[in-house]
Design an enzyme around this catalytic site. Structure first.
Site, mmCIF file in Angstrom:
data_model
loop_
_atom_site.group_PDB
_atom_site.id
_atom_site.type_symbol
_atom_site.label_atom_id
_atom_site.label_comp_id
_atom_site.label_asym_id
_atom_site.label_seq_id
_atom_site.Cartn_x
_atom_site.Cartn_y
_atom_site.Cartn_z
ATOM 1 N N ASP A 228 -1.097 -6.026 -60.994
ATOM 2 C CA ASP A 228 -2.162 -5.541 -61.858
ATOM 3 C C ASP A 228 -3.515 -6.127 -61.459
ATOM 4 O OD1 ASP A 228 -0.362 -4.024 -63.238
ATOM 5 O OD2 ASP A 228 -0.308 -5.293 -65.023
ATOM 6 N N ASN B 231 -10.321 -4.485 -67.737
ATOM 7 C CA ASN B 231 -9.410 -4.946 -68.790
ATOM 8 C C ASN B 231 -10.145 -5.594 -69.951
ATOM 9 O OD1 ASN B 231 -6.840 -4.157 -68.048
ATOM 10 N ND2 ASN B 231 -6.049 -6.217 -67.822
ATOM 11 N N ASP B 232 -10.846 -6.696 -69.658
ATOM 12 C CA ASP B 232 -11.438 -7.449 -70.755
ATOM 13 C C ASP B 232 -12.571 -8.356 -70.308
ATOM 14 O OD1 ASP B 232 -10.052 -9.659 -69.578
ATOM 15 O OD2 ASP B 232 -8.303 -9.234 -70.809
ATOM 16 N N ARG C 54 -12.516 -28.213 -78.837
ATOM 17 C CA ARG C 54 -13.831 -27.838 -79.344
ATOM 18 C C ARG C 54 -13.849 -26.339 -79.610
ATOM 19 N NH1 ARG C 54 -14.376 -32.484 -79.875
ATOM 20 N NH2 ARG C 54 -16.063 -33.865 -79.215
ATOM 21 N N THR D 12 -2.769 -4.670 -73.459
ATOM 22 C CA THR D 12 -1.460 -5.289 -73.231
ATOM 23 C C THR D 12 -1.582 -6.589 -72.425
ATOM 24 O OG1 THR D 12 -1.196 -3.862 -71.290
ATOM 25 C CG2 THR D 12 -0.181 -3.126 -73.350
ATOM 26 N N ALA D 13 -2.797 -7.071 -72.226
ATOM 27 C CA ALA D 13 -3.005 -8.285 -71.434
ATOM 28 C C ALA D 13 -3.358 -9.454 -72.359
ATOM 29 C CB ALA D 13 -4.095 -8.026 -70.391
ATOM 30 N N TYR D 14 -4.481 -10.122 -72.122
ATOM 31 C CA TYR D 14 -4.862 -11.313 -72.890
ATOM 32 C C TYR D 14 -5.008 -10.978 -74.377
ATOM 33 C CZ TYR D 14 -7.286 -15.843 -73.513
ATOM 34 O OH TYR D 14 -7.656 -17.111 -73.881
ATOM 35 N N SER D 15 -5.531 -9.806 -74.679
ATOM 36 C CA SER D 15 -5.709 -9.405 -76.074
ATOM 37 C C SER D 15 -4.386 -9.396 -76.829
ATOM 38 C CB SER D 15 -6.360 -8.017 -76.141
ATOM 39 O OG SER D 15 -6.445 -7.551 -77.476
ATOM 40 N N GLN E 73 -11.129 -12.680 -63.303
ATOM 41 C CA GLN E 73 -11.461 -12.781 -61.879
ATOM 42 C C GLN E 73 -12.909 -13.196 -61.615
ATOM 43 O OE1 GLN E 73 -10.382 -8.902 -60.372
ATOM 44 N NE2 GLN E 73 -8.189 -9.327 -60.420
#
Length: 297
Positions: A79, A152-153, A163, A193-196, A252
């Protein structure tokens, strides 16, 4: 679409062993059908090592030509490889994503099956799904200091351990909330469907037009993920007390954010990309296969 003549092959950065069997066979297959094969000039040494002096014709070009000249782009990796291609490729070039990695949720063709689809794809017989890239601009003292697309995000998150960051969030100039959390994920539906998802965000079908705001470990039970219009112009600003914060696009590209920066996110300046569909696999089938979602016991 017309038949394919020029084929770009984008490789997973740094990888070699994964390509030892796949890449020579793919290049030979394309050569036999008189397709011109393009690689990035940065990959020349690695590709030549993988091909092991076999009688394979390939052309190595600079990035500008590589991402604008092919009739089709083959993404060989996972991906992450495909997302990197999406951010840079010309909007007119369809992307054929082949998964050599572990998950491969948005990379629709596996290394075990893609040869079955190659003949029809090279004849231009395929369907695509069009997806937007969103555009991020960072303004500092009235000047633009950073701008990039994401697929993606876009993630605004702390650097310091233990913190929280404090963040003001607006959508189309309307105040949404002031957030105290480890960070905030602004996700496309392809990125849902990734970090979220890992941060508690919703699963969203990729054909839905939307943006997702998913707080990361918010310091309150009242901050829930929000699904909003993709045309919303999102503005993010740090609030005191200030801490070291990074903006990360697609995992990235990283840019450090300073105290009074404004982060602007919209889709009007960004392009769309065309992803070749695997008609034998639906979104819900992929959820079951990759995430064991909704399987009957």
């Amino acid at each position: 679409m017309a038949a394919i003549h020029k084929v770009g092959i984008a490789l997973k950065p740094g990888a070699t062993t994964e390509f030892l069997s796949v890449l020579p066979n793919l290049c030979q297959w394309l050569n036999r059908r008189k397709k011109e094969v393009l690689f990035r000039v940065q990959d020349q040494e690695r590709v030549q090592k993988i091909l092991q002096k076999k009688d394979i014709r390939a052309v190595f070009v600079e990035d500008k030509e590589f991402f604008s000249q092919p009739d089709i782009m083959i993404s060989l990796g996972g991906d992450g490889t495909m997302i990197g291609v999406c951010r840079r490729v010309s909007p007119r070039i369809p992307i054929f994503g082949i998964n050599l990695g572990r998950l491969g949720f948005i990379t629709p063709f596996s290394k075990n099956e893609f040869f079955d689809y190659l003949p029809q794809i090279m004849d231009g017989k395929f369907r695509t799904i069009s997806q937007p890239l969103y555009h991020v601009t960072v303004q500092r003292k009235g000047k633009t200091v950073f701008q990039q697309p994401f697929f993606n995000d876009a993630v605004l998150a702390k650097n310091d351990i233990a913190r929280m960051i404090h963040l003001g969030v607006e959508a189309s100039e309307e105040h949404v909330y002031n957030l105290a959390a480890d960070g905030l994920i602004v996700s496309s539906t392809m990125g849902s469907t990734a970090y979220s998802l890992a941060a508690g965000g919703p699963l969203v079908h990729p054909e839905v037009s939307a943006l997702i705001l998913a707080p990361i470990c918010p310091h309150s039970l009242t901050y829930r993920p929000l699904v909003i219009s993709p045309t919303s112009k999102i503005t993010l600003r740090l609030l005191p007390p200030f801490h070291t914060v990074n903006l990360t696009l697609d995992g990235q590209v990283v840019f450090p954010i300073e105290e009074h920066d404004s982060i602007l996110i919209n889709h009007k300046k960004a392009k769309r990309v065309s992803l070749i569909k695997n008609d034998s696999r639906s979104f819900f089938e992929t959820l079951k296969e990759k995430f064991v979602h909704g399987r009957r016991s």
